[in-house]
Design an enzyme around this catalytic site. Structure first.
Site, PDB file in Angstrom:
ATOM      1  N   PRO A   3      -6.215  -6.275   5.436  1.00 47.88           N
ATOM      2  CA  PRO A   3      -7.412  -6.726   6.162  1.00 47.88           C
ATOM      3  C   PRO A   3      -8.561  -7.020   5.209  1.00 47.88           C
ATOM      4  O   PRO A   3      -8.770  -6.310   4.226  1.00 47.88           O
ATOM      5  CB  PRO A   3      -7.735  -5.525   7.063  1.00 47.88           C
ATOM      6  CG  PRO A   3      -7.135  -4.346   6.357  1.00 47.88           C
ATOM      7  CD  PRO A   3      -5.904  -4.861   5.685  1.00 47.88           C
ATOM      8  N   MET A   4      -9.313  -8.092   5.506  1.00 51.57           N
ATOM      9  CA  MET A   4     -10.483  -8.452   4.703  1.00 51.57           C
ATOM     10  C   MET A   4     -11.600  -8.921   5.626  1.00 51.57           C
ATOM     11  O   MET A   4     -11.396  -9.838   6.440  1.00 51.57           O
ATOM     12  CB  MET A   4     -10.138  -9.563   3.702  1.00 51.57           C
ATOM     13  CG  MET A   4      -9.209  -9.126   2.582  1.00 51.57           C
ATOM     14  SD  MET A   4      -8.811 -10.488   1.449  1.00 51.57           S
ATOM     15  CE  MET A   4      -7.610 -11.394   2.448  1.00 51.57           C
ATOM     16  N   ALA A   5     -12.763  -8.299   5.495  1.00 53.60           N
ATOM     17  CA  ALA A   5     -13.909  -8.655   6.333  1.00 53.60           C
ATOM     18  C   ALA A   5     -14.320 -10.097   6.077  1.00 53.60           C
ATOM     19  O   ALA A   5     -14.437 -10.536   4.936  1.00 53.60           O
ATOM     20  CB  ALA A   5     -15.078  -7.717   6.040  1.00 53.60           C
ATOM     21  N   GLN A  57      -7.957  -3.455  12.948  1.00 53.64           N
ATOM     22  CA  GLN A  57      -8.581  -2.425  12.113  1.00 53.64           C
ATOM     23  C   GLN A  57      -9.979  -2.079  12.631  1.00 53.64           C
ATOM     24  O   GLN A  57     -10.804  -2.965  12.872  1.00 53.64           O
ATOM     25  CB  GLN A  57      -8.703  -2.877  10.658  1.00 53.64           C
ATOM     26  CG  GLN A  57      -9.201  -1.734   9.769  1.00 53.64           C
ATOM     27  CD  GLN A  57      -9.464  -2.136   8.339  1.00 53.64           C
ATOM     28  OE1 GLN A  57     -10.428  -2.840   8.056  1.00 53.64           O
ATOM     29  NE2 GLN A  57      -8.630  -1.674   7.422  1.00 53.64           N
ATOM     30  N   CYS A  88     -13.344   0.733   2.768  1.00 46.81           N
ATOM     31  CA  CYS A  88     -14.269  -0.354   2.459  1.00 46.81           C
ATOM     32  C   CYS A  88     -15.442   0.133   1.598  1.00 46.81           C
ATOM     33  O   CYS A  88     -16.130   1.085   1.967  1.00 46.81           O
ATOM     34  CB  CYS A  88     -14.807  -0.980   3.734  1.00 46.81           C
ATOM     35  SG  CYS A  88     -15.929  -2.365   3.429  1.00 46.81           S
ATOM     36  N   LYS A 127      -6.387   3.088   6.100  1.00 45.80           N
ATOM     37  CA  LYS A 127      -6.602   2.375   4.836  1.00 45.80           C
ATOM     38  C   LYS A 127      -7.582   3.184   4.020  1.00 45.80           C
ATOM     39  O   LYS A 127      -8.682   3.487   4.480  1.00 45.80           O
ATOM     40  CB  LYS A 127      -7.159   0.976   5.127  1.00 45.80           C
ATOM     41  CG  LYS A 127      -7.492   0.124   3.901  1.00 45.80           C
ATOM     42  CD  LYS A 127      -6.267  -0.545   3.347  1.00 45.80           C
ATOM     43  CE  LYS A 127      -6.591  -1.774   2.477  1.00 45.80           C
ATOM     44  NZ  LYS A 127      -7.474  -1.548   1.354  1.00 45.80           N
ATOM     45  N   ASN A 187      -1.913  -1.366  -2.554  1.00 42.90           N
ATOM     46  CA  ASN A 187      -2.839  -2.492  -2.425  1.00 42.90           C
ATOM     47  C   ASN A 187      -3.782  -2.478  -3.627  1.00 42.90           C
ATOM     48  O   ASN A 187      -4.064  -1.436  -4.189  1.00 42.90           O
ATOM     49  CB  ASN A 187      -3.599  -2.347  -1.094  1.00 42.90           C
ATOM     50  CG  ASN A 187      -4.786  -3.276  -0.964  1.00 42.90           C
ATOM     51  OD1 ASN A 187      -5.915  -2.821  -0.802  1.00 42.90           O
ATOM     52  ND2 ASN A 187      -4.560  -4.562  -1.016  1.00 42.90           N
ATOM     53  N   ARG A 213      -6.995 -10.152  -1.595  1.00 43.51           N
ATOM     54  CA  ARG A 213      -7.638 -11.297  -2.243  1.00 43.51           C
ATOM     55  C   ARG A 213      -6.639 -12.210  -2.953  1.00 43.51           C
ATOM     56  O   ARG A 213      -6.932 -13.379  -3.195  1.00 43.51           O
ATOM     57  CB  ARG A 213      -8.710 -10.799  -3.208  1.00 43.51           C
ATOM     58  CG  ARG A 213      -9.861 -10.084  -2.487  1.00 43.51           C
ATOM     59  CD  ARG A 213     -11.035  -9.817  -3.392  1.00 43.51           C
ATOM     60  NE  ARG A 213     -10.667  -8.994  -4.527  1.00 43.51           N
ATOM     61  CZ  ARG A 213     -11.392  -8.890  -5.639  1.00 43.51           C
ATOM     62  NH1 ARG A 213     -12.515  -9.574  -5.751  1.00 43.51           N
ATOM     63  NH2 ARG A 213     -11.000  -8.108  -6.620  1.00 43.51           N
TER      64      ARG A 213
END
Length: 303
Positions: A3-5, A57, A88, A127, A187, A213
């Site tokens: 997951p990436m914001a 998430q 995060c 995570k 990750n 990324r």
């Protein structure tokens, strides 16, 4: 797909799935906003069947908010799992006492995980990062290992390292030894298929990898990893092939979000077009596009 914001929306998830990602995640979703019944937030976490398996998430710091959010996601969104963000490092998240700021909060972290597990029938994952201050990932897992979560994805860099430096995959494999009955994914800094294969060979106890990324402008990394794991040479995408993939991405974005989707697509276009002759001029032009037609004109791909 990790997951990436601001990145892993439905469009990006569809692109990654089309190239072989086994599981995709939503962007970080506020448990507190869901607690107050935000219809807009529910719309953001909706998904298409082609994206499954799909995991939502959540982030936040209030166990009561997580409990209601878990019920809402389970009943109204119906994904394949719920993930809790403890990793995060973004300042706006950290300052709220969420994300990685929760790792040292041992009792609060346990309450949050329990509140989600007790309010959903879906698999619950977490995570985390390799550590923060005096709290290592191993310490964190030891604190919560008796809870019924299903899996954990661990970013191999500490909070202090952010996204720089070498990821520590050894600590991730050590955690797998601590919780052999759970799924443990590594990750952090995995940008090529060859890197992915080397990590899995060097740390054979790992159950899999989370690619974040490394998939920006490169959603086909999932396909390339699978090719390398089958001892095949990863397909080297040409400029023309990448142009076609970028346009397909843009079309889905436009279909879902209209003209505003093209504006949001600009960052992805910047990631797609790197490493080619004249790439800087192409990216400069792509940062101004407002329509699919303008994208086609810049990259000169046949529709």
């Amino acid at each position: 797909m990790a997951p990436m914001a601001g990145i892993t929306d439905s469009t990006f998830r569809q692109m990654c799935k089309s190239f072989g990602s086994d599981v995709v995640y939503s962007e970080m979703t506020s448990a507190s906003v869901l607690f107050f019944d935000s219809k807009k937030t529910l719309e953001l976490v909706n998904f298409e069947k082609k994206e499954q398996p799909y995991v939502v998430q959540l982030f936040g710091s209030n166990p009561e908010h997580f409990a209601k959010a878990a019920r809402t996601i389970t009943e109204k969104v119906k994904p394949d799992g719920i993930d809790i963000n403890f990793g995060c490092p973004a300042p706006k998240v950290f300052k709220q006492g969420s994300g990685c700021a929760l790792m040292p909060e041992k009792e609060l972290a346990k309450k949050i995980i329990s509140s989600v597990c007790n309010n959903t029938s879906l698999p619950v994952s977490i995570k985390i990062r390799a550590g923060i201050k005096n709290m290592t990932a191993k310490d964190f897992i030891e604190n919560i290992c008796d809870l019924p979560f299903f899996s954990v994805m661990i970013h191999g860099r500490t909070y202090e390292k952010g996204f720089s430096g070498t990821a520590d995959f050894k600590i991730i494999e050590e955690i797998k030894k601590m919780i052999p009955e759970k799924i443990v994914l590594a990750n952090g800094g995995i940008n090529t298929a060859e890197q992915a294969k080397n990590i899995l060979e060097q740390y054979p106890l790992l159950d899999g990898l989370g690619i974040g990324r490394g998939a920006l402008g490169n959603p086909f990394i999932f396909q390339q990893i699978k090719e390398v794991l089958e001892d095949e040479a990863p397909h080297a995408y040409t400029f023309e092939e990448i142009s076609g993939i970028a346009l397909r991405h843009a079309k889905i974005m436009h279909q879902q979000r209209g003209d505003h989707g093209i504006i949001e697509m600009r960052k992805h276009l910047g990631w797609y077009f790197k490493g080619f002759s004249g790439a800087s001029e192409i990216r400069k032009s792509l940062m101004q596009v407002k329509s699919l037609e303008e994208i086609v004109k810049v990259i000169k791909v046949k529709v």
